[in-house]
Design a protein around this motif. Structure first.
Motif, PDB file in Angstrom:
ATOM      1  N   MET A   1      19.790  10.144  -6.378  1.00  0.00           N
ATOM      2  CA  MET A   1      19.225  10.426  -5.069  1.00  0.00           C
ATOM      3  C   MET A   1      17.733  10.736  -5.164  1.00  0.00           C
ATOM      4  O   MET A   1      16.967  10.307  -4.316  1.00  0.00           O
ATOM      5  N   LEU A   2      17.359  11.490  -6.192  1.00  0.00           N
ATOM      6  CA  LEU A   2      15.938  11.845  -6.321  1.00  0.00           C
ATOM      7  C   LEU A   2      15.092  10.626  -6.655  1.00  0.00           C
ATOM      8  O   LEU A   2      13.938  10.537  -6.230  1.00  0.00           O
ATOM      9  N   GLU A   3      15.668   9.680  -7.400  1.00  0.00           N
ATOM     10  CA  GLU A   3      14.927   8.454  -7.716  1.00  0.00           C
ATOM     11  C   GLU A   3      14.669   7.649  -6.442  1.00  0.00           C
ATOM     12  O   GLU A   3      13.592   7.084  -6.270  1.00  0.00           O
ATOM     13  N   ALA A   4      15.650   7.617  -5.545  1.00  0.00           N
ATOM     14  CA  ALA A   4      15.463   6.923  -4.264  1.00  0.00           C
ATOM     15  C   ALA A   4      14.386   7.618  -3.425  1.00  0.00           C
ATOM     16  O   ALA A   4      13.592   6.948  -2.749  1.00  0.00           O
ATOM     17  N   THR A   5      14.349   8.921  -3.493  1.00  0.00           N
ATOM     18  CA  THR A   5      13.323   9.672  -2.765  1.00  0.00           C
ATOM     19  C   THR A   5      11.938   9.330  -3.289  1.00  0.00           C
ATOM     20  O   THR A   5      10.998   9.130  -2.499  1.00  0.00           O
ATOM     21  N   ILE A   6      11.792   9.259  -4.593  1.00  0.00           N
ATOM     22  CA  ILE A   6      10.501   8.886  -5.180  1.00  0.00           C
ATOM     23  C   ILE A   6      10.107   7.481  -4.734  1.00  0.00           C
ATOM     24  O   ILE A   6       8.955   7.238  -4.371  1.00  0.00           O
ATOM     25  N   TRP A   7      11.058   6.575  -4.736  1.00  0.00           N
ATOM     26  CA  TRP A   7      10.782   5.203  -4.328  1.00  0.00           C
ATOM     27  C   TRP A   7      10.335   5.152  -2.861  1.00  0.00           C
ATOM     28  O   TRP A   7       9.372   4.472  -2.528  1.00  0.00           O
ATOM     29  N   VAL A   8      11.015   5.883  -1.987  1.00  0.00           N
ATOM     30  CA  VAL A   8      10.655   5.918  -0.563  1.00  0.00           C
ATOM     31  C   VAL A   8       9.256   6.505  -0.379  1.00  0.00           C
ATOM     32  O   VAL A   8       8.454   5.996   0.419  1.00  0.00           O
ATOM     33  N   LEU A   9       8.943   7.558  -1.108  1.00  0.00           N
ATOM     34  CA  LEU A   9       7.610   8.165  -1.008  1.00  0.00           C
ATOM     35  C   LEU A   9       6.526   7.211  -1.493  1.00  0.00           C
ATOM     36  O   LEU A   9       5.429   7.152  -0.916  1.00  0.00           O
ATOM     37  N   ARG A  10       6.809   6.456  -2.547  1.00  0.00           N
ATOM     38  CA  ARG A  10       5.838   5.454  -3.028  1.00  0.00           C
ATOM     39  C   ARG A  10       5.602   4.363  -1.998  1.00  0.00           C
ATOM     40  O   ARG A  10       4.466   3.962  -1.755  1.00  0.00           O
ATOM     41  N   VAL A  11       6.680   3.871  -1.409  1.00  0.00           N
ATOM     42  CA  VAL A  11       6.552   2.837  -0.370  1.00  0.00           C
ATOM     43  C   VAL A  11       5.768   3.392   0.818  1.00  0.00           C
ATOM     44  O   VAL A  11       4.895   2.711   1.370  1.00  0.00           O
ATOM     45  N   ALA A  12       6.059   4.616   1.205  1.00  0.00           N
ATOM     46  CA  ALA A  12       5.321   5.237   2.311  1.00  0.00           C
ATOM     47  C   ALA A  12       3.838   5.347   1.979  1.00  0.00           C
ATOM     48  O   ALA A  12       2.980   5.141   2.855  1.00  0.00           O
ATOM     49  N   ASN A  13       3.506   5.649   0.741  1.00  0.00           N
ATOM     50  CA  ASN A  13       2.101   5.750   0.345  1.00  0.00           C
ATOM     51  C   ASN A  13       1.420   4.385   0.418  1.00  0.00           C
ATOM     52  O   ASN A  13       0.282   4.269   0.864  1.00  0.00           O
ATOM     53  N   TRP A  14       2.111   3.352  -0.052  1.00  0.00           N
ATOM     54  CA  TRP A  14       1.554   1.993   0.052  1.00  0.00           C
ATOM     55  C   TRP A  14       1.338   1.611   1.513  1.00  0.00           C
ATOM     56  O   TRP A  14       0.294   1.057   1.872  1.00  0.00           O
ATOM     57  N   LEU A  15       2.316   1.875   2.369  1.00  0.00           N
ATOM     58  CA  LEU A  15       2.172   1.569   3.791  1.00  0.00           C
ATOM     59  C   LEU A  15       1.028   2.356   4.415  1.00  0.00           C
ATOM     60  O   LEU A  15       0.290   1.833   5.262  1.00  0.00           O
ATOM     61  N   ASN A  16       0.872   3.592   3.997  1.00  0.00           N
ATOM     62  CA  ASN A  16      -0.232   4.420   4.460  1.00  0.00           C
ATOM     63  C   ASN A  16      -1.565   3.730   4.181  1.00  0.00           C
ATOM     64  O   ASN A  16      -2.423   3.617   5.063  1.00  0.00           O
ATOM     65  N   TRP A  17      -1.749   3.243   2.950  1.00  0.00           N
ATOM     66  CA  TRP A  17      -3.022   2.615   2.592  1.00  0.00           C
ATOM     67  C   TRP A  17      -3.185   1.239   3.218  1.00  0.00           C
ATOM     68  O   TRP A  17      -4.311   0.820   3.533  1.00  0.00           O
ATOM     69  N   ILE A  18      -2.095   0.522   3.418  1.00  0.00           N
ATOM     70  CA  ILE A  18      -2.188  -0.785   4.091  1.00  0.00           C
ATOM     71  C   ILE A  18      -2.662  -0.602   5.532  1.00  0.00           C
ATOM     72  O   ILE A  18      -3.576  -1.294   5.997  1.00  0.00           O
ATOM     73  N   VAL A  19      -2.057   0.338   6.241  1.00  0.00           N
ATOM     74  CA  VAL A  19      -2.461   0.594   7.623  1.00  0.00           C
ATOM     75  C   VAL A  19      -3.896   1.121   7.677  1.00  0.00           C
ATOM     76  O   VAL A  19      -4.692   0.715   8.541  1.00  0.00           O
ATOM     77  N   ALA A  20      -4.256   1.998   6.758  1.00  0.00           N
ATOM     78  CA  ALA A  20      -5.631   2.517   6.727  1.00  0.00           C
ATOM     79  C   ALA A  20      -6.627   1.397   6.477  1.00  0.00           C
ATOM     80  O   ALA A  20      -7.707   1.366   7.083  1.00  0.00           O
ATOM     81  N   THR A  21      -6.273   0.462   5.612  1.00  0.00           N
ATOM     82  CA  THR A  21      -7.146  -0.680   5.339  1.00  0.00           C
ATOM     83  C   THR A  21      -7.315  -1.537   6.586  1.00  0.00           C
ATOM     84  O   THR A  21      -8.431  -1.990   6.889  1.00  0.00           O
ATOM     85  N   LEU A  22      -6.243  -1.761   7.322  1.00  0.00           N
ATOM     86  CA  LEU A  22      -6.339  -2.549   8.552  1.00  0.00           C
ATOM     87  C   LEU A  22      -7.245  -1.867   9.582  1.00  0.00           C
ATOM     88  O   LEU A  22      -8.064  -2.525  10.238  1.00  0.00           O
ATOM     89  N   PHE A  23      -7.112  -0.560   9.710  1.00  0.00           N
ATOM     90  CA  PHE A  23      -7.999   0.168  10.627  1.00  0.00           C
ATOM     91  C   PHE A  23      -9.440   0.144  10.138  1.00  0.00           C
ATOM     92  O   PHE A  23     -10.374   0.062  10.932  1.00  0.00           O
ATOM     93  N   ALA A  24      -9.630   0.216   8.820  1.00  0.00           N
ATOM     94  CA  ALA A  24     -10.988   0.142   8.270  1.00  0.00           C
ATOM     95  C   ALA A  24     -11.597  -1.232   8.552  1.00  0.00           C
ATOM     96  O   ALA A  24     -12.791  -1.334   8.876  1.00  0.00           O
ATOM     97  N   LEU A  25     -10.796  -2.287   8.453  1.00  0.00           N
ATOM     98  CA  LEU A  25     -11.287  -3.629   8.766  1.00  0.00           C
ATOM     99  C   LEU A  25     -11.651  -3.750  10.245  1.00  0.00           C
ATOM    100  O   LEU A  25     -12.683  -4.339  10.589  1.00  0.00           O
ATOM    101  N   LEU A  26     -10.832  -3.192  11.110  1.00  0.00           N
ATOM    102  CA  LEU A  26     -11.162  -3.193  12.538  1.00  0.00           C
ATOM    103  C   LEU A  26     -12.447  -2.411  12.786  1.00  0.00           C
ATOM    104  O   LEU A  26     -13.320  -2.850  13.541  1.00  0.00           O
ATOM    105  N   GLY A  27     -12.567  -1.262  12.131  1.00  0.00           N
ATOM    106  CA  GLY A  27     -13.797  -0.481  12.262  1.00  0.00           C
ATOM    107  C   GLY A  27     -15.008  -1.238  11.761  1.00  0.00           C
ATOM    108  O   GLY A  27     -16.087  -1.194  12.365  1.00  0.00           O
ATOM    109  N   ALA A  28     -14.849  -1.971  10.659  1.00  0.00           N
ATOM    110  CA  ALA A  28     -15.960  -2.781  10.140  1.00  0.00           C
ATOM    111  C   ALA A  28     -16.336  -3.874  11.125  1.00  0.00           C
ATOM    112  O   ALA A  28     -17.519  -4.167  11.331  1.00  0.00           O
TER     113      ALA A  28
END
Length: 167
Positions: free
Chosen positions: A1-28
């Motif tokens: 269960m804890l391994e799945a939690t780590i995996w979900v948190l990693r995916v959430a972090n990647w999604l966080n940076w993908i969305v931030a990059t898209l907003f940064a591109l719009l801002g640019a």
């Protein structure tokens, strides 16, 4: 269960940076060719309303970056806490320190949200459109709770050291 939690948190972090990059591109894009966007918004809204929407959009894009950094800090600390928990060392000074960082990051997110809310209220009044912000107390209540939880982890770490010292 804890391994799945780590995996979900990693995916959430990647999604966080993908969305931030898209907003940064719009801002640019807003910075590179502001007149194009400004004209489109002025056509869709009144003169003051279009300008307010443009300012709201530009500032919102800029505010995403510090929030993404704070979310990254939260998610990476949570991953480290879960790893320590899996190793049997949940109550440690390191995890207490990590929880303190999570609390500060959440406070930063709440402050940015408050500033964004003020901007949204102003843009809504100027443009006649509703930008959908409401004050949420949940994050504000979570901040002192996390500081308290960090203190509990410090006390737990001290009790663990005392117990190991007596055995």
């Amino acid at each position: 269960m804890l391994e799945a939690t780590i995996w979900v948190l990693r995916v959430a972090n990647w999604l966080n940076w993908i969305v931030a990059t898209l907003f940064a591109l719009l801002g640019a894009m807003l910075v590179i060719d502001p007149n194009h966007f400004r004209e489109k918004l002025l056509d869709a809204f009144s003169t003051t309303g279009g300008e307010a929407v443009f300012i709201w959009l530009a500032v919102s894009c800029a505010l995403v970056l510090p929030v993404a950094a704070a979310v990254h800090a939260i998610l990476t600390r949570l991953i480290a806490i879960v790893r320590d928990t899996r190793a049997g060392a949940a109550f440690s000074d390191r995890n207490a320190h990590r929880l303190t960082i999570v609390a500060w990051a959440l406070l930063a997110i709440n402050l940015v949200d408050l500033a964004h809310g003020q901007l949204s209220v102003w843009a809504s009044a100027q443009s006649g459109e509703y930008f959908g912000w409401t004050l949420s107390l949940t994050g504000w209540l979570a901040v002192p709770l996390l500081f308290l939880l960090a203190r509990v982890f410090r006390e737990g770490a001290a009790m663990r050291e005392d117990l190991e010292g007596t055995v």
